[in-house]
Design a protein around this motif. Structure first.
Motif, short mmCIF file in Angstrom:
data_model
loop_
_atom_site.label_atom_id
_atom_site.label_comp_id
_atom_site.label_asym_id
_atom_site.label_seq_id
_atom_site.Cartn_x
_atom_site.Cartn_y
_atom_site.Cartn_z
N LYS A 1 -5.48 13.44 1.77
CA LYS A 1 -6.92 13.27 1.72
C LYS A 1 -7.48 13.19 3.14
O LYS A 1 -8.46 13.81 3.49
CB LYS A 1 -7.25 11.98 0.97
CG LYS A 1 -8.72 11.77 0.73
CD LYS A 1 -8.92 10.61 -0.25
CE LYS A 1 -8.26 10.92 -1.59
NZ LYS A 1 -8.16 9.75 -2.46
N HIS A 2 -6.79 12.40 3.94
CA HIS A 2 -7.20 12.19 5.33
C HIS A 2 -7.27 13.52 6.08
O HIS A 2 -8.16 13.75 6.89
CB HIS A 2 -6.17 11.28 5.98
CG HIS A 2 -6.52 10.83 7.35
ND1 HIS A 2 -7.01 9.58 7.61
CD2 HIS A 2 -6.47 11.46 8.54
CE1 HIS A 2 -7.23 9.47 8.91
NE2 HIS A 2 -6.91 10.59 9.49
N ASN A 3 -6.29 14.38 5.80
CA ASN A 3 -6.20 15.62 6.57
C ASN A 3 -7.17 16.69 6.08
O ASN A 3 -7.51 17.60 6.83
CB ASN A 3 -4.77 16.18 6.48
CG ASN A 3 -3.86 15.48 7.46
OD1 ASN A 3 -4.31 15.06 8.52
ND2 ASN A 3 -2.60 15.34 7.11
N MET B 1 0.83 -1.22 0.00
CA MET B 1 0.00 0.00 0.00
C MET B 1 0.86 1.27 0.00
O MET B 1 0.51 2.26 -0.63
CB MET B 1 -0.93 0.02 1.22
CG MET B 1 -2.04 -1.00 1.19
SD MET B 1 -3.41 -0.55 0.07
CE MET B 1 -4.08 0.88 0.93
N GLY B 2 1.97 1.25 0.73
CA GLY B 2 2.79 2.45 0.85
C GLY B 2 4.14 2.28 0.18
O GLY B 2 5.15 2.76 0.69
N GLN C 1 2.03 7.73 -2.89
CA GLN C 1 0.84 7.02 -2.38
C GLN C 1 0.59 7.37 -0.93
O GLN C 1 -0.57 7.48 -0.49
CB GLN C 1 1.03 5.50 -2.55
CG GLN C 1 1.01 5.07 -4.02
CD GLN C 1 1.69 3.73 -4.26
OE1 GLN C 1 2.34 3.18 -3.37
NE2 GLN C 1 1.55 3.21 -5.46
N VAL C 2 1.67 7.51 -0.18
CA VAL C 2 1.52 7.86 1.24
C VAL C 2 0.98 9.29 1.37
O VAL C 2 0.08 9.56 2.16
CB VAL C 2 2.87 7.71 1.98
CG1 VAL C 2 2.72 8.09 3.45
CG2 VAL C 2 3.40 6.29 1.84
N LEU C 3 1.54 10.17 0.57
CA LEU C 3 1.08 11.56 0.62
C LEU C 3 -0.41 11.66 0.26
O LEU C 3 -1.19 12.31 0.94
CB LEU C 3 1.89 12.43 -0.35
CG LEU C 3 3.36 12.65 0.02
CD1 LEU C 3 4.06 13.46 -1.06
CD2 LEU C 3 3.47 13.37 1.37
N GLU C 4 -0.78 10.96 -0.79
CA GLU C 4 -2.16 11.02 -1.25
C GLU C 4 -3.10 10.51 -0.17
O GLU C 4 -4.15 11.11 0.11
CB GLU C 4 -2.30 10.18 -2.52
CG GLU C 4 -3.64 10.33 -3.20
CD GLU C 4 -3.71 9.48 -4.47
OE1 GLU C 4 -4.76 9.50 -5.13
OE2 GLU C 4 -2.72 8.77 -4.77
N ARG C 5 -2.72 9.42 0.46
CA ARG C 5 -3.56 8.81 1.50
C ARG C 5 -3.78 9.77 2.66
O ARG C 5 -4.89 9.93 3.15
CB ARG C 5 -2.90 7.52 1.98
CG ARG C 5 -3.34 6.97 3.30
CD ARG C 5 -4.64 6.21 3.18
NE ARG C 5 -4.89 5.55 4.45
CZ ARG C 5 -5.35 6.15 5.53
NH1 ARG C 5 -5.63 7.43 5.50
NH2 ARG C 5 -5.54 5.46 6.64
N TYR C 6 -2.73 10.44 3.11
CA TYR C 6 -2.86 11.25 4.32
C TYR C 6 -3.26 12.69 4.01
O TYR C 6 -3.83 13.35 4.87
CB TYR C 6 -1.60 11.17 5.17
CG TYR C 6 -1.52 9.84 5.88
CD1 TYR C 6 -2.44 9.53 6.88
CD2 TYR C 6 -0.59 8.87 5.53
CE1 TYR C 6 -2.41 8.29 7.52
CE2 TYR C 6 -0.56 7.64 6.17
CZ TYR C 6 -1.47 7.36 7.16
OH TYR C 6 -1.45 6.15 7.79
#
Lengths: 370, 370, 370, 370
Positions: free
Chosen positions: B367-369, B354-355, B360-365
């Motif tokens: 969005k989260h933030n 996943m990471g 991919q990590v930036l996109e995930r978090y």
């Protein structure tokens, strides 16, 4: 994720790429007090060193190991043993061309798919040079196992269509021919076969066989850390391995139970033995005291100079001839890698087995306390 | 040590013996929000249930699964999913006799050597009933993978000397014969062969093949957690497996590089494909987007009623006829176990991936933030 | 990910929620041959059982443990020990209201943020009932450790502002008062304090102290698996713990080196001892043979009936009075959880230490082989 | 065993001793594509470098880091990043004397007890130089976290009896005084206190506090991999740490529930916030979106020149004055080690959280596939 660590108690972590600063390994979990020097490691590394015959890449790599920690006054201290081999004979220029296309049979495409880009120099992390760390750590494991009476006999069983004949098996031959085959006749034929491959700018696959003697019964953990499943994983983690079998292996799938079961008997020494060893020394994932025998199938070296079809990064279908200094067959050099992985597995599982019974734990600590 | 846990992120821990209270599994790491009910699991367990044809043990086991945690209002919560199958049809008396001797081909001897004694009822922890936990957890993995477009086709490729013929391959046949073979003619011949085995109170080995479709490129971690090495370990941890190969497997060892390399090409859709799939869908330990194909060789069922030689605990060499209700061949029931182990590996490595990239990590978090 | 597994060699995996089917644990890695019955476990579970005094929740839970695997003829077999406590006295209706808002001081909000929804019944997986599995496995660890001469003394050191006085310390008092304090006077004052808390529908925090005697020198692994860091992790994984210290702990930060260092000396028995034990029995992460002493600070029970401000899922700021049957203070029941976690850590690290030296490995296997 | 590896997905393995070839770390699991150069690492290492003020050891160590793998064209490749600092200013002769006796407060005695002998030069593996690897890897973690908007503020809260005053807190002061205290007055007093310690050939303890901003809610895994328990373990693995607390920590044990619970409220931005932060940013082991605040208590430097009692290896009780170049207080240099360990934990748990929900997994791979 982090796939560069192997083992639970006897644990190794490898690092390095083909054309970076170097390659290395950190071995953590080696018991304290093992006599160890760089020569112990170098002997193993020299067995995988290229340039030793015309059937391996003509690259000259000294592959001299440096031990950087974990040893004091000639013995292991119980703390991590860092070992490194620094790269000296890189010709990155050879590889610049391959940045633009995907070599068939290589990990170029899959690394790009996974990571978005890749260190294309010499295959980067997927280079066979990565195995140097495994062999360095395996040499330490083999030294410990040797003190316990456990020894390895690893050799090339077949190259392409040429296999050794059981009736001609002669362990002394292994070091007498450049292909590490225990059969002089087969070695001769295999060399002829390889000459043809090389003329055709082609390559060959082969099979490595390993026999481990002296393993006591009881090694291996039930269910997911069986001795055979750990060996399978270990050997299959070597690049180019496409098959693994233990004992009779795939042949057992064609056998019947009465033939395949190994009968137990009491020998005159009062100990339990098996009349045959179809199982390859492992029952229910645990060593049974017989020799452990397994085989690994290696695909042909994917780097060949013959013309191949592939794609480039400009979206074109192209033809390529992969340049560089390649091994026409990898198994002679891979044998020591297979042996090293097996040694790492055994060392780990033998340490794991130290406290399998309560009375062993009591004995260890009552002695400690008194 | 603790060999009953498997996986890093998608992690299972199995427990239980053949003739204890039951068998079960704790699955930890399943993402939250997966719709799941007992029926999802039961369908998988029913595929390994005994007593479904005359070629499997006549023991009647309902093997009804109970989900005990980790589900709320029909969906997984992200916390451990405990699943158990309680034993109902044990006849421990059948097994009391075998307490006194070591069955050839079984783990009786090695468990005694390791632990000092053993739960001899039905093989205890080394019984094939242990695989129930794997299949229950594998069913959950398969459900998640199915939502990602990943599917399994698992079948019996050969039984003893009888193998399916490529030209007669018909996936629809798998569920049409009691041996799960995708070839009606071979299934017929294999049944004849098994009849002979059963008359001779003997048993047969066989090969299971598994094809996984829909796996995206990029799955698998370099070096020690390669997709193929994890599959090898997973499948080899199933009792009775003696060989594992991927793609062309052992045949690749006899091949040459030009033939064995799979050429890449751009298809009319602009995507990269391979002209062949000798590699079995994995390059450098990472999925390449092609079908993943592998095989597992199973030895013949070691429990046979024919007369065998062995030893007893009084120090005598004896002859035995192992009683009980045994499978003359294990592969038809083992297919779903192989598939389950592969599903567990894939689920774990897909979560691990996943990471793989910073973006991919930036996109995930991010969005989260936001 | 999978956070429900703890330990490397002595490994536990817990499962279950407050109001599901039940809670349980799988203990893998216990050596074979340990005498064990349900009563051994039940004694520990009874120490954390609610409803034993007016200072704990009036819920009546029998918390009867069932051992489901891993035992044969009264002894551990070396295979996983599955233990479960099935829920019997759930009143989920009590908790339906809390589905709509976030209780202050609880994990309701963070579980929703992480997983998108939550099992709100009784806190689900974040309920203190989750610790039942830890205590069950800890009881097994404590039994093994007891055979090695290692014993635990765990008690309540303070409740709110009321702390025990060193000069009144009397271990016999621990079982003589409902607060498990080794000081009758302090226990009396703490009860008065708690009466006030209860009248105000409020709750109190407190400190648990644990003394471990009989640990041999040499336990703990350098760097990341130090005995103190593993204890810190273990104890901090218990819900409501906000602080952990060993030996002089935070007081050491105010001390000077000459005072804080423990001087070594040879006693008349020829053995090395320390004149003081500011270190709490651990030097460089490894046990030094002295008593191990540590403390855990618990926050006040967050579930209180007094009016609190919070938010609901309709976007409103609201006032709530959390209903249910709550503990006004958790430390008397938490003491056995702290002790259990410490026992799990010690068992794991003592097994890990079995092969710390090569000569220990040689001795173990040479005996094995002869 | 192997205690030199830390983390599950973001995983580090450190190696090296004070007076060997050098010290280093292998970081495996860093996502591909992170811009990284040696300067990123060096900035962090310089914060722990000795010789920067008269309150740290006068040893001059350049501690220049070399990145040996895992970077290609300025970005991480997803493969292991090996970093090493080679030792240059060792004076082993200084330490030869200490081979003969056990320094109070050090790991000399416990290493001998565990391993049978020790590398006595500068403490060997238990030297504070071991933390160089942690800081190098922590710098990489901090870089990734910084891209996600997560930042650290780490400082000295107290030295011996001298603590900062909340009303004088000024983050700008941290870099303005040699003790890294955010309070100029306290820093002045602490320097006076240290002068006294140094005159008395004595040393002082202290407390490090760390505030982490920008952590999204949802980080941390339930039960055994809680964010707070992982932080506790990480920080407690640093030599000399004797206490750890989060949020109100030990003070919470004296508080009542109504005061200690942090009330939730909807702010005008529509987001959920907490009115207070007694919890230190973590509820149920999972980040709640508030600042994370924790403290670590360090004992006084055990190496002091004042006369101490101890034992030698000839069986004698002796007096010693430990020679060498020691830090009178360790906390100013330890702050960056604390911060690095926290960064490693956060990076690991944020990667672990990537697939916490099924919809996140679907989104990741559906995008991948399309």
């Amino acid at each position: 994720m982090s796939g560069s660590t192997f083992g639970n108690i006897w644990k190794i972590t490898t690092w390095g790429e083909s054309h970076g600063t170097g390659v290395g390994v950190v071995l953590d979990g080696c018991p304290a007090g093992l006599p160890l020097c760089e020569e112990d490691i170098q002997i193993y590394l020299d067995r995988r060193k290229p340039g030793q015959s015309k059937y391996s890449t003509p690259r000259k790599e000294s592959d001299a190991v440096e031990i950087q920690s974990g040893i004091f006054e000639g013995r292991t201290t119980g703390t991590p043993i860092s070992m490194a081999v620094y790269n000296r004979n890189q010709r990155s220029a050879d590889y610049r061309e391959i940045a633009s296309y995907y070599r068939p049979g290589h990990a170029d495409y899959t690394f790009d798919q996974k990571y978005g880009f890749r260190d294309y120099r010499g295959g980067g992390r997927s280079s066979a040079r990565e195995t140097i760390g495994r062999v360095a750590a395996g040499a330490v494991a083999a030294k410990l196992l040797g003190m316990l009476g456990i020894h390895f006999l690893t050799y090339v069983k077949s190259i392409g269509p040429v296999a050794i004949a059981p009736e001609r098996f002669d362990a002394c031959q292994i070091s007498q021919n450049p292909l590490s085959m225990p059969d002089a006749v087969a070695a001769e034929k295999a060399q002829e076969y390889l000459e043809q491959c090389m003329k055709a700018q082609n390559s060959s696959g082969g099979i490595v066989e390993c026999i481990i003697t002296g393993v006591p019964a009881g090694i291996g953990e039930p269910v997911f850390c069986k001795l055979d499943s750990e060996l399978a994983r270990a050997v299959f983690s070597i690049g180019a391995v496409k098959g693994f079998e233990i004992g009779d292996g795939f042949a057992a799938a064609q056998a019947d139970g009465l033939t395949n079961n190994d009968a137990f008997y009491y020998d005159t020494d009062g100990a339990i033995h098996k009349k045959t060893n179809h199982a390859g020394g492992i029952l229910g994932g645990i060593s049974d005291g017989s020799d452990i025998i397994f085989r690994a199938a290696f695909k042909p070296t994917p780097s060949i100079s013959a013309t191949q079809h592939t794609v480039n990064q400009d979206g074109e279908n192209i033809c390529v001839n992969v340049k560089g200094r390649h091994d026409p067959v990898i198994v002679p050099r891979a044998a020591v890698v297979v042996e090293s992985m097996a040694a790492l597995v055994l060392a780990d599982l033998m340490l794991a087995n130290m406290g399998a019974r309560v009375d062993q734990v009591l004995e260890r600590y009552q002695k400690h306390n008194s």
